[in-house]
Each structure stands twice: as C-alpha cells, then as structure tokens.
Design an enzyme around this catalytic site. Structure first.
Site, mmCIF file in Angstrom:
data_model
loop_
_atom_site.group_PDB
_atom_site.id
_atom_site.type_symbol
_atom_site.label_atom_id
_atom_site.label_comp_id
_atom_site.label_asym_id
_atom_site.label_seq_id
_atom_site.Cartn_x
_atom_site.Cartn_y
_atom_site.Cartn_z
ATOM 1 N N GLY A 66 1.044 2.630 -4.157
ATOM 2 C CA GLY A 66 0.488 1.293 -4.222
ATOM 3 C C GLY A 66 -0.205 1.007 -5.542
ATOM 4 C CG ASN A 67 0.972 -1.301 -7.641
ATOM 5 O OD1 ASN A 67 1.076 -2.458 -7.274
ATOM 6 N ND2 ASN A 67 1.999 -0.463 -7.651
ATOM 7 C CG HIS B 293 2.613 -2.733 -3.922
ATOM 8 N ND1 HIS B 293 3.402 -2.258 -4.943
ATOM 9 C CD2 HIS B 293 3.233 -2.361 -2.775
ATOM 10 C CE1 HIS B 293 4.451 -1.630 -4.427
ATOM 11 N NE2 HIS B 293 4.356 -1.675 -3.129
ATOM 12 C CD GLU C 62 6.668 -1.258 -7.832
ATOM 13 O OE1 GLU C 62 7.275 -2.258 -8.278
ATOM 14 O OE2 GLU C 62 7.188 -0.469 -7.037
ATOM 15 C CG HIS D 171 3.144 2.300 -0.418
ATOM 16 N ND1 HIS D 171 4.221 2.973 -0.913
ATOM 17 C CD2 HIS D 171 2.882 1.336 -1.321
ATOM 18 C CE1 HIS D 171 4.584 2.440 -2.060
ATOM 19 N NE2 HIS D 171 3.776 1.444 -2.328
#
Length: 135
Positions: free
Chosen positions: A27-28, A92, A73, A94
């Site tokens: 994620g980010n 973002h 990303e 997961h």
C-alpha cells in the site's frame, strides 16, 4: 520540506498498518499540496517511515525529489490527482479480506444484512493489474 504533510502521511500509514489494513511493505498514501504530491516511498517498511523518508512528486511533470524513490504506484496516484481536482488524498491499502475476495472471483454479498446493503450497496470491481502498471 513540508513536515506537517509528511508527518500526517507517517501517522496515517502507521494507523493503516496497526489496523492490519496493509502489510509492512504494501500500500501507499499520498497527499496533494497544490502542484505537488507527497507520498510514501518505494521498497520501504511502511511502519518505519519518518517525515524525511516521504517522497515529493510534481503532479504535472511526474518529476520526483527527496531522499527516497516514490512508490511504484506513483503513476496511479498522479492520474487520479490530474483527473480529479477535488481529490486531495489517497490511501491505497491491502486489507486481507478484500485481497482474498479480489483473487477468488466470488462476488462480495452485501445483501445478506440490510445495514450493509444500505451503507455499501452493490460493490464495484476493478480488474487486477501488476503493481506499478500504467493501467
């Protein structure tokens, strides 16, 4: 460097991790600051971030600056910011159960409990792509 924004990203990423909504490297998070996006770096344990590790990217050009390489990303984040001037932050993540549903090809049923149907409705789905892809 805008330490306030960088610190917010570090704090949000820690909350995401502690709530088990993402893995240490998954994620980010990004935040828009006028013509700039601040976002989590690539290839880093997201629970060990510091404000100094947050990357900075120009929205128009995609040019990065800072000590760390931005997330793989970045293109996805930039495309959202370019298309939607009303979006000022992206998380973002997961989450485990969402990730499982995305690969087992079984629709998520929200119509079993009326509250979930009212609050969520019918979930939408997006095809999966490789990390960092341009799609």
């Amino acid at each position: 460097m805008n330490n306030t924004i960088a610190q917010q990203i570090v704090e949000m990423q820690n909350m995401v991790y502690l709530r088990q909504l993402s893995t240490a490297a998954g994620g980010n998070i990004s935040i828009r600051d006028r013509e700039t996006v601040w976002l989590t770096p690539s290839g880093t344990d997201k629970y060990c971030l510091t404000p100094e590790s947050i990357a900075k990217v120009n929205i128009a050009t995609g040019e990065a600056s800072g000590k760390r390489k931005p997330s793989c990303e970045t293109a996805m984040h930039l495309s959202v910011y370019r298309a939607r001037s009303d979006v000022n932050a992206i998380i973002h993540a997961h989450p485990l159960y969402c990730s499982v549903f995305s690969v087992i090809d079984t629709p998520l049923r929200t119509d079993i409990v009326s509250e979930s149907w009212i609050l969520i409705g019918k979930p939408g789905y997006v095809a999966g792509f490789s990390p960092g892809s341009s799609r």
